[in-house]
Design a protein around this motif. Structure first.
Motif, short mmCIF file in Angstrom:
data_model
loop_
_atom_site.label_atom_id
_atom_site.label_comp_id
_atom_site.label_asym_id
_atom_site.label_seq_id
_atom_site.Cartn_x
_atom_site.Cartn_y
_atom_site.Cartn_z
N GLN A 111 0.85 -1.18 0.00
CA GLN A 111 0.00 0.00 0.00
C GLN A 111 0.89 1.23 0.00
OE1 GLN A 111 -3.51 0.64 0.15
NE2 GLN A 111 -3.51 -1.43 -0.70
N LEU B 251 -1.06 1.16 -3.91
CA LEU B 251 -0.86 0.25 -5.05
C LEU B 251 0.15 0.81 -6.05
CD1 LEU B 251 -4.58 -0.79 -5.65
CD2 LEU B 251 -2.82 -2.06 -4.42
N GLU B 252 0.24 2.14 -6.10
CA GLU B 252 1.22 2.78 -7.00
C GLU B 252 2.09 3.70 -6.16
OE1 GLU B 252 -0.99 3.25 -11.19
OE2 GLU B 252 -2.08 4.26 -9.57
N PHE B 253 3.37 3.72 -6.47
CA PHE B 253 4.32 4.53 -5.71
C PHE B 253 5.44 4.95 -6.66
CE2 PHE B 253 4.85 -0.03 -5.10
CZ PHE B 253 6.11 -0.24 -5.63
N ASN C 88 4.76 -0.17 -8.93
CA ASN C 88 3.40 -0.41 -8.46
C ASN C 88 3.31 -1.89 -8.08
OD1 ASN C 88 2.57 -2.01 -10.82
ND2 ASN C 88 2.73 -0.07 -11.92
N ILE C 89 2.17 -2.30 -7.54
CA ILE C 89 2.04 -3.67 -7.05
C ILE C 89 2.17 -4.68 -8.19
CG2 ILE C 89 -0.50 -3.71 -7.18
CD1 ILE C 89 -0.48 -5.31 -4.52
N SER D 123 4.22 -4.32 -11.08
CA SER D 123 5.63 -4.50 -11.43
C SER D 123 6.35 -5.25 -10.31
CB SER D 123 6.31 -3.16 -11.72
OG SER D 123 6.26 -2.30 -10.60
N LEU E 290 -7.71 1.53 -13.10
CA LEU E 290 -6.53 1.23 -12.28
C LEU E 290 -6.07 -0.22 -12.48
CD1 LEU E 290 -4.44 1.73 -10.08
CD2 LEU E 290 -6.23 1.49 -8.36
N ARG F 201 -4.27 -0.58 -15.66
CA ARG F 201 -2.93 0.02 -15.59
C ARG F 201 -1.95 -0.94 -14.90
NH1 ARG F 201 -4.77 4.93 -13.82
NH2 ARG F 201 -4.02 4.72 -11.68
N LEU F 202 -2.42 -1.59 -13.84
CA LEU F 202 -1.54 -2.52 -13.10
C LEU F 202 -1.21 -3.75 -13.94
CD1 LEU F 202 -3.23 -2.32 -9.57
CD2 LEU F 202 -1.15 -1.15 -10.32
N SER G 6 1.24 -2.97 -16.51
CA SER G 6 2.57 -2.89 -15.92
C SER G 6 3.15 -4.29 -15.70
CB SER G 6 2.47 -2.12 -14.60
OG SER G 6 3.71 -2.10 -13.96
#
Lengths: 334, 334
Positions: free
Chosen positions: B60, B62-64, B68-69, B71, B105, B108-109, B112
């Motif tokens: 947490q 999910l993206e940073f 992200n979770i 990758s 979202l 997008r994940l 990735s």
């Protein structure tokens, strides 16, 4: 076994996580390939085609008559390999555990994973645990991935299906769905209903080298109708089910009638649908009927040219179109 | 791509689940082995030792910055295979998705995941999706399992470690932990910090056949100290870290000083710890330093006979005992 409850610190990579893994997971799952000091397990694969699959498990409640989320996590992935004609050999296990879960329950579930794996002839060789804050994960979710080996001459795929093939089922349908639902909802109905959750390997091994066998699948989420839709969609053929031939136990029928469920859409966790040549029906059925839990195996329909849809001849001789499942009649069944 | 949000019906095995899988997962992850009509994927393994592993992901947010979770779910499992000396080849993917998650979202994940898998040379060949009621799963959790192949002559295991071996790190530590923490908490501190999440394959491939290489591990949850404790525990040897030699970027150091974290315990997601013979230190370090992101690779300590514990020489020349991690300083970091 540690006593008490899982805390967030059991997921941090440190001392508590090490103890959780050693005292619960490795304690039950120990085998020569499982090395908790390694990042990956070295496995030996015999000759043959290699199959790889995965499945996730979120069933509620975690324990139900005939099984639990642990036994289901082993059966589910092993059965996916089995219906492809393979022998499952190795599993990995992910546990997403809720903070506050009791060690006693977690230990019972992992023990069940170990017993079930042994009975299916698979070894759990690697795993991972994560801990989620209270309120997420409702106890525990599992994910298992599995590797199996299939003999080169075995060819089970949806593209093998031809018009005039027959549809066989290895046993009565709907037991798992109804058993889990009754365990979840306090309807006051219990009886002797239990989940059919089991390894389908005896059924797949018995017939996977039969030249008349074209395809197998286990009718889990979405039940028998969903398998039929997958076939119709992939092959462009029509599916004709024969309603009166479909085995449904009386108590399952009764619960479904009272609560408005259709057993054709309910999950099984220990049955196989097979698509076979017409000339092989009797031989394959008699092989299945000789197995424990196989006495009600039945020929339940045929494949034909026509509009690719799923229809069923009813008891009264009418034709009912069985639509693809849309709303979820029974969430978290596996 | 479907628009809107995930509903419970996207997990039921029927039409919506089929569309979710086809339009999001298969759309991005398509490859010759991924057959969404099959229960398991048929894979081809080149000659060599077969390694099998798994990892779960609950980070947490999910993206940073830097990942992200999705990758992370690819890198995490591929890196576990890489540090064993293997080339990762195939992955399976489990998604536990929260009802109400936006398709945008999720798409997008998964995109990735696809991009990251391609860059690591792995194919996602099988998967499963489950949908959880709103309030569980905080968006999505992933689990990945991976198969890799290792050349017969490569031997990387904790039992190879000997007294007088040196401890190398492939780059600065703590970036991932600090970047995720800053993305999670609204501290108002941002700067240019980003996660080090990356494939460690360039680092492991460069050195895995070097005769002086004894062991490798990626210091994820629990950081470098946790890897050292795992080594001390498994070998009965003592670990001496040299504090001033351990590379930590200035902004990471600054954030840790302000907030009271110790970078030695923070997760990295793109670094390797290697245990090597003293005579191989210079050669291995120079191979690592020639790689992108490897310029700060360093010799950070030694292994010796003695009480099996982890200690560090500080800047001022004192000795600090580094205890095994107990409470979780930073939950849900991966």
């Amino acid at each position: 076994m540690p006593t008490g409850h899982i805390t967030l610190a059991h997921g941090n990579g440190g001392r508590y996580m090490r103890e959780l893994i050693a005292e619960v997971f490795a304690n039950h799952l120990a085998n020569p390939e499982l090395d908790i000091d390694a990042d990956a397990a070295l496995i030996n694969l015999p000759p043959g085609k290699v199959l790889f699959t995965t499945d996730g498990f979120i069933v509620q409640p975690l324990e139900f008559p005939g099984g639990n989320i642990g036994s289901l996590a082993v059966h589910g992935t092993c059965n996916d390999l089995a219906v492809c004609g393979a022998d499952p050999l190795y599993l990995t296990l992910n546990a997403f555990i809720e903070e506050g879960m009791s060690f006693e329950l977690l230990d019972r579930l992992v023990k069940s994973i170990a017993t079930t794996a042994k009975s299916c002839g698979v070894k759990v060789v690697a795993g991972d645990t994560k801990v989620l804050p209270r309120g997420e994960a409702s106890g525990v979710y599992f994910a298992t991935a599995g590797i199996g080996i299939c003999q080169p001459e075995v060819s089970i795929k949806i593209a093998n299906i031809k018009p005039d093939d027959h549809i066989l089922i290895s046993g009565p349908i709907g037991d798992h769905g109804v058993a889990v639902m009754l365990a979840r909802e306090a309807f006051g109905m219990r009886g002797d209903l239990k989940s059919d959750a089991a390894s389908v390997l005896p059924f797949t091994r018995a017939v996977r080298q039969h030249p008349g066998l074209h395809f197998m699948r286990d009718p889990t989420r979405g039940g028998v109708v969903t398998v039929c839709h997958e076939i119709a969609l992939a092959t462009g053929l029509q599916i004709q089910l024969d309603g009166p031939s479909i085995p449904v136990r009386e108590p399952v029928k009764a619960v479904c009638e009272i609560l408005g469920y259709d057993p054709l859409y309910l999950a099984c966790e220990g049955r196989v649908v097979a698509i076979v040549e017409a000339s092989s029906v009797n031989e394959i059925l008699s092989q299945w009927r000789a197995l424990p839990e196989g006495e009600l195996a039945a020929d339940i329909g045929t494949i034909s040219q026509g509009v690719p849809r799923v229809q069923m001849k009813t008891e009264l001789g009418g034709i009912r179109i069985l639509e693809e499942l849309e709303d979820d009649p029974l969430p978290r069944i596996c």
